[in-house]
Enzyme design. Sequence first.
Site, PDB file in Angstrom:
ATOM      1  N   GLU B  49       0.808  -1.216   0.000  1.00 22.32           N
ATOM      2  CA  GLU B  49       0.000   0.000   0.000  1.00 22.32           C
ATOM      3  C   GLU B  49       0.844   1.270   0.000  1.00 22.32           C
ATOM      4  OE1 GLU B  49      -0.318  -2.501   2.212  1.00 22.32           O
ATOM      5  OE2 GLU B  49      -2.174  -3.486   1.590  1.00 22.32           O
ATOM      6  N   PHE B  74      -5.473  -0.154   5.685  1.00 22.30           N
ATOM      7  CA  PHE B  74      -4.289  -0.318   4.831  1.00 22.30           C
ATOM      8  C   PHE B  74      -4.100   0.844   3.858  1.00 22.30           C
ATOM      9  CE2 PHE B  74      -6.047  -4.785   5.445  1.00 22.30           C
ATOM     10  CZ  PHE B  74      -5.527  -4.854   6.720  1.00 22.30           C
TER      11      PHE B  74
END
Lengths: 275, 307
Positions: B49, B74
């Site tokens: 991410e 995330f």
Amino acid sequence: MPDKYNNLKVISNLIRKRIVETSANSKIPHLGSCLSCVDILVYLYWKELRIDPDFSEDPDRDRFILSKGHASPAWIQVLAERGFFPITKLLEFGKDGSIFHEHPPIPGYIPGIEAATGSLGHGFPMALGMAISHKVQAKNTRCYALLSDGECNEGTIWEAAMLAGSKKVSHLTAIIDFNKWQATGRSKEIMAIDPLADKWIAFGWHAQEIDGHNFDEISKSLLSAKLEKDRPSVIIAHTIKGKGVSFMEDDNNWHYRIPNADELQAALEELESYS
Amino acid sequence: MRNTFAENMTQIASLRKDVCLLSGDIGNRMFDDFKKISPERFINCGIAEANMMSIASGMALSGMRPVVYTITPFTTTRCLEQIRIGVAYHKAPVVIVGTGSGLSYSELGPTHHSLEDMAILRTIPGLNVLAPADSKELTAQLKEALIDSNPTYLRIGKKGEPNLHDEYSNLGIGKANMLKDGEDVVVIGVGPILGEALLAAKTLEVDNISVAVASLGGIKPIDQKFIGELSKRFKLWISIEEHGLIGGVSSLLSEWLVANRCNQIRLKGIGVPDEFIHRLGSQDYIRERYGMNSEGIIETIRTELTQ
């Protein structure tokens, strides 16, 4: 036989002098990290990048991201000498209220700057984002990112490397200023950086190792990178931290140290005699 | 909500060639239609991410309008520095979408709960922080975010949430709406949990307690005029959010009341206290435990009205 790269050597030397002077006068650290990548920056800006200082926001320009943002004092000197802004602007370097400080600001403040870096591991994935965009936009541009070996400690470097490998982003070139040091010690002792080229190859990259102070090798490696059509390319440039000033070379104290008056004079004399 | 998001993305991307979708290895079949329209503008960035967020910044700086999508923790706190520096500092117009926000993934535990995201992202300069209450609001905000020059965080639920706004609502960035008007107390909140507040308001009508329910749409920017009107009409405010009580709607309203010297107004916050949730269960179960469902809201209103 006349030296094909004499002109670039003169420019590199001039840039080194200005970096050392600015460091001493404005109390700017990271001298060693700046001096190690001067030759790479000079080659890129005088021979490689398709850029025009008079049209610094040309949408079809090549993009250069200084992912090792702490070498900004070197980059700023290069941009000034290359004509992106008047060199006199640098008289305000390090002064209160100035835009010229240790790290590059966001685009829009200093012509030629594509991204604000300084937090390691950010610039390289941003360059990958630019390269992916240009592919979607069907642009014929190349993206370049200059990384440090210490920066390769950051996980995002390897996240980006793995994605660029899978996406076959062949118009992205990463150059690693491999000066063998990071802030507090030898890079290979702090993290297992060696074998560096093998790591990039394992991630799907074309990798080359060169002398990062040799213009001929820099030139040939950048050409080889451009010939790769189905994978990104990394150039691992072996360099010397503090290159050009004998008492700074390979001495990691100059990561943070600022030259005093005597050291400044000695460094400038040495660089003067070099030219 | 997430199906609405996918449908909207396909529709927008078919009209605009600069819009692209970055996914953190989720939503496999959900984006099939998008991929049909533009496979090169759907980029599965893998389970990475931080990299995805920086890539989005680079794309936005190159003239694209990237939308980053994955599960809320995330795409927010996991890559906070990439949001702060790559996105916000660069004023890169990235749209960050967190799916399964709040306690949508309650059974998955604190790794998948997002109860701090709004609080943390609210502190980042220039970043819109939006939490649509339903698919209608999500649609309006997403479209506006993709023409706004600022970056935006959009906190959405999962699927099957009912529509709470009607056709008269004025939806968008920084636009608050009254979902139900009332006289005695106002419940002010964001997100699908406002459905519980509406249920509570309806139940209390039987006892002649008139509850207004206001939907803020997000916590940055805020609809100053709308909140100003509330301060003139209601002396008791109840905030509701599927989020921690620190830094979200409750904090925002407290700050607003102090800044505007409204010392005659009482505010009671409903949300998750300062703790991680160890004993898990369904979203309804957790809401009930923290007094965030309609029964809990009713109880709070009754208690506050008698004080």
